[in-house]
Write a protein that holds these residues in place. Structure first.
Motif, PDB file in Angstrom:
ATOM      1  N   HIS A  76      10.417   2.558   2.754  1.00 24.37           N
ATOM      2  CA  HIS A  76       9.101   2.024   3.086  1.00 24.37           C
ATOM      3  C   HIS A  76       7.968   2.916   2.565  1.00 24.37           C
ATOM      4  CE1 HIS A  76      10.983  -0.215   6.787  1.00 24.37           C
ATOM      5  NE2 HIS A  76      11.504  -0.576   5.629  1.00 24.37           N
ATOM      6  N   SER A  78       4.543   3.158   4.020  1.00 26.48           N
ATOM      7  CA  SER A  78       3.641   2.720   5.082  1.00 26.48           C
ATOM      8  C   SER A  78       2.196   3.119   4.853  1.00 26.48           C
ATOM      9  CB  SER A  78       4.116   3.277   6.429  1.00 26.48           C
ATOM     10  OG  SER A  78       4.259   4.684   6.355  1.00 26.48           O
ATOM     11  N   ASN A  80       0.655   2.486   2.134  1.00 28.29           N
ATOM     12  CA  ASN A  80       0.085   1.458   1.259  1.00 28.29           C
ATOM     13  C   ASN A  80      -0.238   0.216   2.088  1.00 28.29           C
ATOM     14  OD1 ASN A  80      -0.789   0.033  -0.963  1.00 28.29           O
ATOM     15  ND2 ASN A  80       1.239  -0.207  -1.879  1.00 28.29           N
ATOM     16  N   THR A  81      -1.145   0.406   3.035  1.00 26.04           N
ATOM     17  CA  THR A  81      -1.568  -0.662   3.937  1.00 26.04           C
ATOM     18  C   THR A  81      -3.083  -0.654   4.008  1.00 26.04           C
ATOM     19  OG1 THR A  81      -1.310   0.860   5.811  1.00 26.04           O
ATOM     20  CG2 THR A  81       0.530  -0.631   5.356  1.00 26.04           C
ATOM     21  N   GLN A 136       5.196  -2.487   0.784  1.00 28.70           N
ATOM     22  CA  GLN A 136       5.130  -1.770   2.065  1.00 28.70           C
ATOM     23  C   GLN A 136       6.496  -1.456   2.658  1.00 28.70           C
ATOM     24  OE1 GLN A 136       2.701  -4.345   4.488  1.00 28.70           O
ATOM     25  NE2 GLN A 136       0.787  -3.598   3.590  1.00 28.70           N
ATOM     26  N   SER A 158       8.211  -9.860   4.680  1.00 30.41           N
ATOM     27  CA  SER A 158       8.507  -8.429   4.706  1.00 30.41           C
ATOM     28  C   SER A 158       9.858  -8.130   5.352  1.00 30.41           C
ATOM     29  CB  SER A 158       7.392  -7.682   5.439  1.00 30.41           C
ATOM     30  OG  SER A 158       7.225  -8.184   6.760  1.00 30.41           O
ATOM     31  N   THR A 203      -2.598  -8.759   6.059  1.00 33.25           N
ATOM     32  CA  THR A 203      -2.349  -7.379   5.663  1.00 33.25           C
ATOM     33  C   THR A 203      -2.657  -7.250   4.175  1.00 33.25           C
ATOM     34  OG1 THR A 203      -0.738  -5.574   5.713  1.00 33.25           O
ATOM     35  CG2 THR A 203       0.106  -7.764   5.150  1.00 33.25           C
ATOM     36  N   ALA A 205      -2.198  -4.526   0.396  1.00 34.11           N
ATOM     37  CA  ALA A 205      -1.569  -3.382  -0.267  1.00 34.11           C
ATOM     38  C   ALA A 205      -1.976  -3.369  -1.731  1.00 34.11           C
ATOM     39  CB  ALA A 205      -0.050  -3.445  -0.144  1.00 34.11           C
TER      40      ALA A 205
END
Length: 282
Positions: A76, A78, A80-81, A136, A158, A203, A205
């Motif tokens: 993951h 995380s 990149n959110t 993500q 996801s 969301t 990214a």
């Protein structure tokens, strides 16, 4: 492959149990068999001393599943959110557009994993490893079914059917929690996605296009929650469906992923049902 001694001396002269047995032997004793599609969540340091370190642990896992098996790990990213949702710590609102425009796009070959353990990062960079393309919550895999596990990872799925977690379910894979608990059990997110009305939200990214340029994208996806995963996992263990054991110095849990997810779908539908009493009485 792994340290056979049971005791090491620290510089102050004290002793501690650092490793017991051989990692590959421990995995087989736990029930890992050749041909397994094995999704592993791990805390390598919980194993204690292993001669050869994390490389030896990966080799032991590959030996246990054999050439016909497949090792799968979360890789993951995380960070990149969307920074608008960052809480630990939050960042100033004026930073948000800069982060969105300047973050390098996710590249399966280059982007390192974060917060999922050193074993996942070693598997990601192992010769022959394949990695799914989600910016993500990607997964990496080694072995006979690696392509089947990683080839499809829909942006808006996801942890859904079109993800490596969904692929492990279809392939009849198993989950190994190695020195960590059910709060790290990513397969439970598939059960969340299968709820009648799962919570969804926007969301975002940074992704990398074929020409190497980066761009920020947004989409609607599952809003995950792990707050009750330990309670759910304990309930699943009470059914007797989890094999408990030890690998090195680490507590280990081995389970059939289909049984886990099917149980969790029902458990969540009963235990996450929130009724608005006022609305019901109006």
């Amino acid at each position: 492959m792994c340290g056979s001694g049971s005791e090491l001396r620290s510089p102050d002269g004290s002793s501690s149990t650092a490793y017991r047995g051989h990692t590959d032997d421990d995995l087989r004793a736990l029930g890992v068999v050749p041909g397994d599609v094995l999704l592993v969540h791990s805390s390598v340091q919980s194993l204690g001393f292993v001669a050869g370190g994390v490389q030896a642990v990966v080799e032991a896992l590959l030996s246990a599943v054999g050439p016909e098996g497949t090792l799968v790990v979360p890789t993951h990213t995380s960070e990149n959110t969307d920074p608008a949702g960052w809480q630990d710590p939050p960042v100033p609102e004026q930073w948000w557009p800069v982060i969105r425009s300047e973050t390098p796009g996710f590249d399966p070959a280059r982007t390192p994993s974060r917060w999922v353990g050193v074993l996942s990062e070693v598997v990601r960079t192992w010769p022959g490893a394949l990695r799914s393309g989600h910016p993500q919550v990607s997964c990496a895999a080694l072995g006979a079914r690696a392509r089947e596990v990683t080839v499809e990872h829909d942006l808006a799925e996801s942890h859904g059917e079109r993800s490596p977690i969904g692929a492990v379910y279809r392939l009849g894979g198993r989950v190994l929690l190695l020195g960590c608990g059910h709060d790290s059990n990513t397969s439970l997110h598939l059960a969340e996605r299968r709820q009648a009305a799962p919570p969804m939200g926007e969301t975002g990214a940074a992704i990398s296009d074929a020409d190497g340029t980066s761009r920020w994208v947004t989409w609607t996806d599952l809003m995950t929650g792990e707050e009750d995963f330990d309670r759910l996992g304990a309930a699943f263990e009470e059914t007797g469906a989890v094999t408990l054991g030890q690998v090195g110095s680490a507590a280990a849990r081995l389970m059939d992923q289909r049984s886990l997810v099917d149980f969790a779908v029902d458990w969540m539908s009963r235990n996450r049902c929130e009724v608005d009493v006022d609305a019901a009485g109006s």
